[in-house]
Design a protein around this motif. Sequence first.
Motif, PDB file in Angstrom:
ATOM      1  N   PRO A 128      17.077  11.127  11.242  1.00 18.37           N
ATOM      2  CA  PRO A 128      17.108  10.817   9.808  1.00 18.37           C
ATOM      3  C   PRO A 128      16.889   9.331   9.527  1.00 18.37           C
ATOM      4  O   PRO A 128      16.486   8.968   8.431  1.00 18.37           O
ATOM      5  N   TRP A 129      17.173   8.468  10.517  1.00 17.05           N
ATOM      6  CA  TRP A 129      17.036   7.028  10.280  1.00 17.05           C
ATOM      7  C   TRP A 129      15.681   6.476  10.698  1.00 17.05           C
ATOM      8  O   TRP A 129      15.438   5.282  10.604  1.00 17.05           O
ATOM      9  N   ASP A 130      14.783   7.329  11.214  1.00 20.03           N
ATOM     10  CA  ASP A 130      13.469   6.830  11.618  1.00 20.03           C
ATOM     11  C   ASP A 130      12.779   6.189  10.420  1.00 20.03           C
ATOM     12  O   ASP A 130      12.880   6.696   9.310  1.00 20.03           O
ATOM     13  N   HIS A 131      12.068   5.080  10.689  1.00 21.19           N
ATOM     14  CA  HIS A 131      11.277   4.464   9.618  1.00 21.19           C
ATOM     15  C   HIS A 131      10.155   5.405   9.240  1.00 21.19           C
ATOM     16  O   HIS A 131       9.371   5.803  10.093  1.00 21.19           O
TER      17      HIS A 131
ATOM     18  N   ARG B 112      12.480  -2.558   2.514  1.00 22.13           N
ATOM     19  CA  ARG B 112      12.781  -1.283   3.176  1.00 22.13           C
ATOM     20  C   ARG B 112      11.514  -0.515   3.560  1.00 22.13           C
ATOM     21  O   ARG B 112      11.481   0.185   4.544  1.00 22.13           O
ATOM     22  N   LYS B 113      10.461  -0.669   2.732  1.00 22.35           N
ATOM     23  CA  LYS B 113       9.240   0.115   2.974  1.00 22.35           C
ATOM     24  C   LYS B 113       8.399  -0.459   4.107  1.00 22.35           C
ATOM     25  O   LYS B 113       7.622   0.259   4.729  1.00 22.35           O
TER      26      LYS B 113
ATOM     27  N   SER C 285       0.838  -1.198   0.000  1.00 24.20           N
ATOM     28  CA  SER C 285       0.000   0.000   0.000  1.00 24.20           C
ATOM     29  C   SER C 285       0.881   1.259   0.000  1.00 24.20           C
ATOM     30  O   SER C 285       0.553   2.253  -0.637  1.00 24.20           O
ATOM     31  N   ALA C 286       2.061   1.192   0.673  1.00 24.71           N
ATOM     32  CA  ALA C 286       2.965   2.355   0.648  1.00 24.71           C
ATOM     33  C   ALA C 286       3.529   2.564  -0.761  1.00 24.71           C
ATOM     34  O   ALA C 286       3.760   3.686  -1.187  1.00 24.71           O
ATOM     35  N   MET C 287       3.789   1.461  -1.458  1.00 22.78           N
ATOM     36  CA  MET C 287       4.408   1.567  -2.794  1.00 22.78           C
ATOM     37  C   MET C 287       3.364   1.652  -3.913  1.00 22.78           C
ATOM     38  O   MET C 287       3.724   1.800  -5.083  1.00 22.78           O
TER      39      MET C 287
END
Length: 478
Positions: A474-477, A324-325, A262-264
């Motif tokens: 910056p590394w937060d998901h 990754r997503k 759904s994110a992609m």
Amino acid sequence: MASLASVSKQLQRRLGTRVVATDRESCYAASFDSSKLSFMPAAVIKPRKREDLAAVLELANKHGIPVTPRGRGTTLMGSASPRAGGWVVDLLGLNKIKIDAEAGFAHVQAGAKVADIQRAAAAAGWFYPPDPSSKEYCTIGGNIACNAGGMHGGKYGVTRDFVLALKGYLPTGEFVEWGTATKKFSAGFNLRDLWIGSEGMLGIVTDAVLKLIPAPATRYTLLTSFPDEVSAFTAARALFAARVQPAICEFLDRASVTCAESAMRTTIFPGQPGRPVILLELAGSVAEVKETKLQLLAWAREHAAGHRAARTREEAEALWSVRRKCSGAMFQMGDAKLNEDITVPLKAYATFARFLDKLRKTSGLAIPTFGHLADGNLHVNIMYHKADPRECAAAEAAVQALMEKVVALGGAISGEHGIGLAKTPFLRIQHSDAQVRAMKAVKDALDPKGILNPGKMFEVFEVWKHPRVVASFPWDHK
Ligand SMILES: Cc1cc2nc3c(=O)[nH]c(=O)nc-3n(C[C@H](O)[C@H](O)[C@H](O)COP(=O)(O)OP(=O)(O)OC[C@H]3O[C@@H](n4cnc5c(N)ncnc54)[C@H](O)[C@@H]3O)c2cc1C
């Protein structure tokens, strides 16, 4: 008795204002890690040379000041948050990397970024396999302190398997070296391995010698899908039983895939939305990968509902974007997450998949799960809404049931993140009284004044009862 503020000023006079900061902004920034649990320190120390630490620890011992070592603060467990206040030692400035291309060793300082070590090794034709997803940010000192793992764990091992020698300071401020730049070292007790995974409680690492391996000549990436989680887990066991050792073997369950899709805004396997997947990568010599690829494809045809190979590195990257997503996309299912990096033994995979199904039903919560199938290290994400008391209570009960189950199955409450604050309520599920007593005896022997990173590991801290600061890294998901 001198006050904390006055001893902090004394340290500042000794090491200079560029090394010791006591302003509110610097202290606030060091007051929390990725757990977002905040405790204000009185000073942040950024050593410019190793010897600065001797001065810090000497004063800390003299005045009973807690000292929390810090790399980049990417731990999700609260292990770098200065729970008892005091001083934070930020090691980012000690970050030299030197590759011994003949021996295949990396000589690194604690603050070196893990991805930089990998790049320096690759430039010399070598490979440093431990591969935490946070590698573009986290430090080797933090990796050593947590015994960090990552996607390569099944084939190559974790940080511990690559550390040949360490230098640093005991909590008392004495400088020590554990091992040398040789592949063999059997002289005396192995305190090097005691430091690895000690979460900044038994010593401060300043330098390490890491073992490198020859860089793989080629890679092959294959995405496979399965009708359900039990068949994916069963298929993975068949692959390992056939002696195939993928460099990476990442599993995503239905919920994780649905989130990523759904994110992609795409379906990974057209016509089969939301199916669990295993993403595999072979790595090695051209001949080895060619031969293993045939075995892998035969396995996929027999066990998988679908498979797709990447023909180019760009196509491989596109397949990796699913992985990754998924983590960030889970926040569609709740605004709070208990991310548990448990391990289960191979033989218990199917039982564990069925347990998770039951846990979803009894808790009424979404529990998307993904992780490293080749070493049984699964990330179980218990999602809930923090404003909903029913969901908060259900999440607390679910995490307790999860930890009891993994230990009953012969697994571990943490495979790579460590205990810190977040896992303290479960330490005694994993360890007997005798085991905890032995760990505490080691801590007391090396740190008689309890200076280094106090309040962690042994004292129960229920993270879900504590407020978190609103801050983004910056590394937060996302
Ligand atoms: C997006 C994301 C992905 C992640 N993926 C992975 C993963 O795949 N695998 C994995 O294992 N972890 C992962 N982590 C967790 C985290 O990145 C690791 O635990 C990492 O090792 C922490 O390194 P750091 O430099 O940020 O250390 P910090 O978070 O600063 O500190 C962690 C602990 O190490 C201690 N410490 C730090 N430096 C030293 C030192 N020099 N001497 C002694 N003690 C020290 C601290 O006191 C603390 O207890 C992930 C985290 C995030 C946010």
